[in-house]
Scaffold this motif. Structure first.
Motif: not given
Ligand code: SF4
Lengths: 249, 217
Positions: A46, A62, A65-66, A68
């Motif tokens: 990220s 990460d 965020v992935y 989300s």
């Protein structure tokens, strides 16, 4: 992190109290899958953290965020059961708009579960994975799940970012440190975390940039063990050190 | 049968048939398509041998074969790393491999020596030392020393002194240190180390000795 379909999931990291995990399920959906955000599963970087961040925390950010929009909420272990970096990660995730439930594992919720996997025989990566699975499924696997054995070696530490380091250990390796505390249901029990068997050749592992490096280094000196830290992936020299220590001790 | 210690800079090849040791540059070895060994150590040897032994295991076996004591500390100072084994009463005491922080210091000495045309056999140890955090930082200090009027040989001797301090600390400051690797032949390095402890050079073939032990297993 195993995600079976495209539905919403509840992320968690560290070892949240079972009570808070239960509350999260009640609030966001009993049937939602719980996924461990600590684990490296190949989520793209990220770029939101600096490079000298513990890799486990970078995985948390990460992965979040992935995933989300699929993350209904994140249950964040922000107490002594994890570390300050976990507390800060919870803060960052909240600032990024994620729904965050904080958890501290209080002493009066400590359990005293059997150390079946920690003192058993079998491939070390499998036993550590089995221990981490007990965070969401604490069903007693029963003594017969793994044969217990006399240890020839010890592994002390958290589940590493790169499990290849665990493959070097013999099946007769007992598990100590934070991972053992997780199996016992006592994360944050410093006394238990620092326990190792006297005279047992033990590798003290910590992720680079983790405060547990201080503990690992100190305990390795006190117990004549091998101190190893590793950031992202293990390299040839780290694997060789562990292999040599195991073969020569 | 060929046994090989493929270091980052030099490859030591021992032929068991005629008891000879040949030393070639590792860059030459990696370019050679039919270089294949019975037993080998060193990362670049992994795909070029029937049996691979990791460097620390080879160092430990080699030193055990060469040192007549049940307690000793041996360091192998290579082109880009430092390896350490200490044995206490026959049991392993400490194992370490300093790749990240000791990086390229050995190779930098060779590079600077060639750059300034220095004959290492005539170089005197220096009482002064520079901080050798890594090869690049150390090289920068030597270049600056020379650019401000210092003699290149003195600059390099100070670099070596900085490396010696690192090695001695890394080894846990023993009173007697067994030395393995190419620096056994560098009198400035050995002389500087003698300021800190007794030094017993074991030569460049310690890891090869360790491979011989594998052959006997
Ligand atoms: S490895 Fe250390 S710093 Fe990283 S998340 Fe775990 S306890 Fe925190």
């Amino acid at each position: 992190m195993k995600i079976s379909n495209n539905e919403k999931v509840i992320g968690y990291f560290g070892f949240p109290s079972r009570r808070i995990l239960g509350e999260a399920r009640k609030r966001y959906g009993e049937r939602l899958e719980l996924v461990d955000l600590d684990v490296a599963v190949g989520a793209p970087d990220s770029g939101l953290l600096n490079t000298t961040t513990c890799r486990i925390i970078a995985n948390v950010i990460d992965n979040a965020v992935y995933l989300s929009g699929r993350l209904a909420a994140v249950v964040a272990d922000v107490g002594e059961s994890k570390c300050d970096r976990g507390r800060h990660a919870a803060f960052l995730l909240r600032e990024m708009g994620f729904e965050v439930m904080e958890s501290r594992f209080p002493r009066d919720e400590f359990e005293n579960r059997d150390l079946i996997y920690s003192t058993g025989r079998g491939p070390l990566p499998d036993r550590i994975n089995a221990i981490m699975d007990t965070v969401v499924d604490p069903t007693d696997p029963g003594r017969e799940a793994v044969t217990s054995c006399e240890p020839t070696h010890g592994f002390w530490g958290v589940p590493p970012n790169d499990f290849r380091i665990l493959e070097v250990f013999p099946e007769t390796t007992h598990i100590f440190g934070w991972t053992r505390c997780v199996e016992a249901g006592r994360p944050g029990d410093l006394e238990m975390e620092c326990y190792v068997e006297e005279g047992l050749p033990t590798v003290f592992f910590a992720q680079s940039f983790c405060a547990k490096q201080d503990l690992a280094h100190h305990l390795a000196g006190r117990n004549n063990g091998l101190y190893v830290d590793c950031h992202r992936s293990v390299n040839h020299s780290i694997l060789s050190k562990v292999e040599a220590f195991i073969k020569l001790s | 049968m060929l046994l090989a210690d493929c270091g980052s800079t030099w490859t030591k090849i021992y032929d068991t048939e005629n008891d000879t040791l040949r030393i070639i540059q590792t860059s030459e070895m990696v370019e050679c398509n039919n270089c294949h060994f019975a037993i080998a150590t060193g990362h670049s040897a992994r795909s070029r041998c029937n049996l691979f032994r990791n460097e620390l295991l080879a160092l430990a076996s080699g030193a055990r074969a060469m040192v007549d004591s049940s307690s000793f500390t041996v360091v192998d100072v290579g082109g880009r790393d430092i390896k350490l084994i200490s044995i206490e009463n026959g049991r392993i005491g400490k194992i370490d491999w300093n790749l990240a922080c000791g990086s390229t210091t050995g190779a930098t000495i060779e590079l600077l020596g060639r750059y300034y045309g220095i004959d290492f056999s005539e170089m005197e140890p220096s009482d002064e030392w520079i901080n050798v955090t890594c090869g690049v930082f150390g090289m920068e200090k030597v270049l600056e020393f020379v650019s401000t009027g210092g003699l290149p040989s003195e600059g390099l001797a100070r670099f070596i002194h900085g490396l010696v301090r690192n090695v001695h600390n890394f080894a846990g400051r023993p009173r007697r240190l067994y030395l393995s690797g190419g620096f056994c032949e560098n009198s400035c390095f050995v002389g500087t180390m003698e300021k800190y402890c007794e030094v017993i050079p074991l030569g460049r073939a310690v890891l090869v000795e360790g491979l011989k032990a594998v052959q006997d297993e």
